[in-house]
Design a protein around this motif. Sequence first.
Motif, PDB file in Angstrom:
ATOM      1  N   SER A  47      -4.682  -2.845  17.086  1.00  0.00           N
ATOM      2  CA  SER A  47      -4.557  -2.291  15.773  1.00  0.00           C
ATOM      3  C   SER A  47      -3.625  -1.459  15.084  1.00  0.00           C
ATOM      4  N   SER A  48      -2.877  -0.672  16.212  1.00  0.00           N
ATOM      5  CA  SER A  48      -1.734   0.025  15.808  1.00  0.00           C
ATOM      6  C   SER A  48      -0.494  -0.882  15.488  1.00  0.00           C
ATOM      7  N   LYS A  49      -0.458  -2.057  16.234  1.00  0.00           N
ATOM      8  CA  LYS A  49       0.455  -2.976  16.151  1.00  0.00           C
ATOM      9  C   LYS A  49       0.349  -3.921  14.799  1.00  0.00           C
ATOM     10  N   SER A  50      -0.762  -4.120  14.429  1.00  0.00           N
ATOM     11  CA  SER A  50      -0.966  -4.908  13.126  1.00  0.00           C
ATOM     12  C   SER A  50      -0.824  -4.001  12.051  1.00  0.00           C
ATOM     13  N   SER A  51      -1.152  -2.543  11.837  1.00  0.00           N
ATOM     14  CA  SER A  51      -1.080  -1.700  10.829  1.00  0.00           C
ATOM     15  C   SER A  51       0.467  -1.534  10.675  1.00  0.00           C
ATOM     16  N   GLU A  52       1.175  -1.597  11.706  1.00  0.00           N
ATOM     17  CA  GLU A  52       2.773  -1.386  11.484  1.00  0.00           C
ATOM     18  C   GLU A  52       3.302  -2.452  10.946  1.00  0.00           C
ATOM     19  N   GLY A  53       2.709  -3.594  11.261  1.00  0.00           N
ATOM     20  CA  GLY A  53       3.328  -4.831  10.677  1.00  0.00           C
ATOM     21  C   GLY A  53       3.147  -5.038   9.036  1.00  0.00           C
ATOM     22  N   ILE A  54       1.748  -4.499   8.920  1.00  0.00           N
ATOM     23  CA  ILE A  54       1.718  -4.822   7.296  1.00  0.00           C
ATOM     24  C   ILE A  54       2.430  -3.768   6.448  1.00  0.00           C
ATOM     25  N   SER A  55       2.659  -2.513   7.037  1.00  0.00           N
ATOM     26  CA  SER A  55       3.084  -1.503   6.209  1.00  0.00           C
ATOM     27  C   SER A  55       4.327  -1.802   5.264  1.00  0.00           C
ATOM     28  N   THR A  56       5.179  -2.481   6.099  1.00  0.00           N
ATOM     29  CA  THR A  56       6.388  -2.776   5.405  1.00  0.00           C
ATOM     30  C   THR A  56       6.521  -3.904   4.283  1.00  0.00           C
ATOM     31  N   PRO A  57       5.962  -5.054   4.280  1.00  0.00           N
ATOM     32  CA  PRO A  57       5.680  -5.832   3.411  1.00  0.00           C
ATOM     33  C   PRO A  57       4.653  -5.582   2.191  1.00  0.00           C
ATOM     34  N   LEU A  58       3.698  -4.576   2.634  1.00  0.00           N
ATOM     35  CA  LEU A  58       2.929  -3.943   1.740  1.00  0.00           C
ATOM     36  C   LEU A  58       3.638  -3.168   0.498  1.00  0.00           C
ATOM     37  N   GLY A  59       4.607  -2.536   0.969  1.00  0.00           N
ATOM     38  CA  GLY A  59       5.322  -1.612   0.125  1.00  0.00           C
ATOM     39  C   GLY A  59       6.507  -2.479  -0.866  1.00  0.00           C
ATOM     40  N   ARG A  60       6.671  -3.634  -0.176  1.00  0.00           N
ATOM     41  CA  ARG A  60       7.719  -4.261  -0.914  1.00  0.00           C
ATOM     42  C   ARG A  60       6.918  -5.243  -1.965  1.00  0.00           C
ATOM     43  N   THR A  61       5.629  -5.916  -1.763  1.00  0.00           N
ATOM     44  CA  THR A  61       5.154  -6.718  -2.396  1.00  0.00           C
ATOM     45  C   THR A  61       4.010  -6.293  -3.522  1.00  0.00           C
ATOM     46  N   SER A  62       4.020  -4.713  -3.484  1.00  0.00           N
ATOM     47  CA  SER A  62       2.973  -4.406  -4.248  1.00  0.00           C
ATOM     48  C   SER A  62       3.049  -4.427  -5.726  1.00  0.00           C
ATOM     49  N   PRO A  63       1.893  -4.930  -6.318  1.00  0.00           N
ATOM     50  CA  PRO A  63       1.938  -5.269  -7.798  1.00  0.00           C
ATOM     51  C   PRO A  63       1.861  -4.042  -8.815  1.00  0.00           C
ATOM     52  N   CYS A  64       1.519  -2.814  -8.101  1.00  0.00           N
ATOM     53  CA  CYS A  64       1.375  -1.575  -8.896  1.00  0.00           C
ATOM     54  C   CYS A  64       2.778  -0.546  -8.354  1.00  0.00           C
ATOM     55  N   SER A  65       3.678  -0.379  -9.514  1.00  0.00           N
ATOM     56  CA  SER A  65       4.520   0.456  -9.289  1.00  0.00           C
ATOM     57  C   SER A  65       4.126   1.897  -9.387  1.00  0.00           C
ATOM     58  N   THR A  66       2.937   2.151  -9.727  1.00  0.00           N
ATOM     59  CA  THR A  66       2.655   3.596  -9.857  1.00  0.00           C
ATOM     60  C   THR A  66       1.897   4.208  -8.702  1.00  0.00           C
ATOM     61  N   CYS A  67       1.290   3.655  -8.082  1.00  0.00           N
ATOM     62  CA  CYS A  67       0.400   4.020  -6.854  1.00  0.00           C
ATOM     63  C   CYS A  67       0.870   3.376  -5.680  1.00  0.00           C
ATOM     64  N   SER A  68       1.509   2.347  -5.545  1.00  0.00           N
ATOM     65  CA  SER A  68       1.895   1.358  -4.810  1.00  0.00           C
ATOM     66  C   SER A  68       0.702   0.928  -3.691  1.00  0.00           C
ATOM     67  N   ALA A  69      -0.358   0.853  -4.393  1.00  0.00           N
ATOM     68  CA  ALA A  69      -1.424  -0.081  -3.782  1.00  0.00           C
ATOM     69  C   ALA A  69      -1.369  -1.507  -3.756  1.00  0.00           C
ATOM     70  N   PRO A  70      -1.685  -2.163  -2.608  1.00  0.00           N
ATOM     71  CA  PRO A  70      -1.565  -3.492  -2.757  1.00  0.00           C
ATOM     72  C   PRO A  70      -2.323  -4.262  -3.703  1.00  0.00           C
ATOM     73  N   SER A  71      -3.667  -3.494  -4.094  1.00  0.00           N
ATOM     74  CA  SER A  71      -4.525  -4.572  -5.144  1.00  0.00           C
ATOM     75  C   SER A  71      -5.050  -3.279  -6.004  1.00  0.00           C
ATOM     76  N   CYS A  72      -4.305  -2.711  -7.044  1.00  0.00           N
ATOM     77  CA  CYS A  72      -4.704  -1.708  -7.684  1.00  0.00           C
ATOM     78  C   CYS A  72      -5.442  -1.941  -9.089  1.00  0.00           C
ATOM     79  N   THR A  73      -6.409  -1.522  -9.222  1.00  0.00           N
ATOM     80  CA  THR A  73      -7.473  -1.498 -10.352  1.00  0.00           C
ATOM     81  C   THR A  73      -7.440  -0.377 -11.292  1.00  0.00           C
ATOM     82  N   THR A  74      -6.802   0.768 -10.869  1.00  0.00           N
ATOM     83  CA  THR A  74      -6.957   1.921 -11.629  1.00  0.00           C
ATOM     84  C   THR A  74      -5.763   2.092 -12.260  1.00  0.00           C
ATOM     85  N   CYS A  75      -4.463   1.731 -12.092  1.00  0.00           N
ATOM     86  CA  CYS A  75      -3.272   2.175 -12.665  1.00  0.00           C
ATOM     87  C   CYS A  75      -3.042   0.592 -13.638  1.00  0.00           C
ATOM     88  N   GLY A  76      -3.855  -0.255 -13.432  1.00  0.00           N
ATOM     89  CA  GLY A  76      -3.657  -1.263 -14.336  1.00  0.00           C
ATOM     90  C   GLY A  76      -2.309  -2.216 -14.111  1.00  0.00           C
TER      91      GLY A  76
END
Length: 76
Positions: A47-76
């Motif tokens: 699990s530590s290996k996989s979480s390390e693996g996702i952390s980089t692409p998540l930041g780049r492909t995030s649709p929300c620029s406000t909170c940088s969440a992968p699927s943000c419903t709060t910031c719209g």
Amino acid sequence: MPIYEYFCPQCDLKFELLRPSSQSSETASCPRCDNGAERIFSSFACSSKSSEGISTPLGRTSPCSTCSAPSCTTCG
Ligand SMILES: [Zn+2]
């Protein structure tokens, strides 16, 4: 001696046990009910290996620029 993890389905109890590696695949006595508990394999390295693996692409492909969440419903 290495530490192994065991799980007792009777008590829903997970416990660790120091035992020789030659006995690691044998069932261990549950400290609570004394039934046979089966060895479980820790997913910690995995699990530590996989979480390390996702952390980089998540930041780049995030649709929300406000909170940088992968699927943000709060910031719209
Ligand atoms: Zn038990």
